[in-house]
Design an enzyme around this catalytic site. Structure first.
Site, short mmCIF file in Angstrom:
data_model
loop_
_atom_site.label_atom_id
_atom_site.label_comp_id
_atom_site.label_asym_id
_atom_site.label_seq_id
_atom_site.Cartn_x
_atom_site.Cartn_y
_atom_site.Cartn_z
N GLU A 40 0.94 -0.60 0.17
CA GLU A 40 0.10 0.42 0.36
C GLU A 40 0.94 1.08 -0.31
O GLU A 40 2.14 1.49 1.23
CB GLU A 40 -0.60 -0.25 1.35
CG GLU A 40 -2.09 1.40 1.56
CD GLU A 40 -1.98 1.51 2.46
OE1 GLU A 40 -2.85 2.43 2.67
OE2 GLU A 40 -2.79 0.52 3.63
N LYS A 129 -11.29 -1.74 7.29
CA LYS A 129 -9.62 -2.18 7.90
C LYS A 129 -10.54 -1.31 9.00
O LYS A 129 -10.80 -0.16 9.66
CB LYS A 129 -8.99 -0.75 7.67
CG LYS A 129 -7.78 -0.80 7.48
CD LYS A 129 -6.92 0.32 6.84
CE LYS A 129 -7.36 1.62 7.06
NZ LYS A 129 -6.02 2.05 6.74
#
Length: 209
Positions: A40, A129
């Site tokens: 990421e 998340k």
């Protein structure tokens, strides 16, 4: 489906925040050598979109690239156009989730409370998340009790000492930030070798989790 399967299989997303554009390739290569291919790049990093595009060109399908800190649908579209395979946010934005899914990418919004987590999932998110995860693995276990069908990715406070516990508590994967990639340190041959060793260690901790 390939990206979703990889997240379930590999269980680790390496978060690169604030890296200089010229360092992204070396950092990603070091992570890949250590067995981590889910990477990421946060959008509040310098020239993040350019960095994502460079990673896509350099590694192709060897790594699966996520764009992090995606706060709105406009940023989501820009990240997708740059080559991002999955998008992560610190919050829940319904339009961002919908745009991500419209373009066939994996959506991972950030949520904390049971209400936020369920709402994000009902909007179409693929994973949630759980951010920040500093409440610890027991919180993940508590959430999984009434919401066992929602795939959770604890992020924020996950490190080599607790990653196994987070996965055992019900996390399908974990986002790993500065405990793995510390961009405040100078990038040298030695630091990249150490990053590869760290990545290998984290991967070893996920075995049988």
């Amino acid at each position: 489906m390939h990206t979703q399967a990889k997240i379930h299989e590999e269980k680790l997303i390496a978060i690169i925040r604030d890296a200089q554009p010229e360092d992204l390739l070396n950092i990603s290569e070091a992570l890949l050598k250590g067995g981590i291919s889910l990477i990421e790049v946060t959008l509040n990093s310098p020239q993040a979109l350019h960095g994502i595009a460079r990673l896509k060109k350099a590694f192709g399908t060897e790594i699966i690239i996520g764009a992090g800190t995606v706060l709105d649908p406009e940023s989501a579209k820009a990240a997708i156009d740059s080559g991002a395979d999955f998008l992560l946010s610190p919050t829940v934005n319904e339009e961002t989730i919908k745009l991500t899914k419209r373009y066939g990418k994996v959506s991972i919004p950030g949520a904390f409370t049971p209400t936020e987590i369920l709402s994000a999932y009902e909007c179409g998110a693929d994973f949630i998340k759980v951010f920040p995860a500093r409440m610890g693995p027991e919180y993940i276990k508590d959430i999984k009790g009434p919401l066992p069908h929602i795939p959770l990715v604890p992020t924020g406070g996950v490190n080599e000492r607790n990653v196994q516990a987070f996965l055992s508590a019900g996390g399908v994967a974990c986002g790993i930030g500065s405990s793995l990639v510390n961009t405040s340190e100078a990038i040298t041959k030695q630091s990249l070798e150490e990053l590869t060793r760290k990545a290998e260690h984290f991967v070893s901790l996920t075995v049988n989790s």
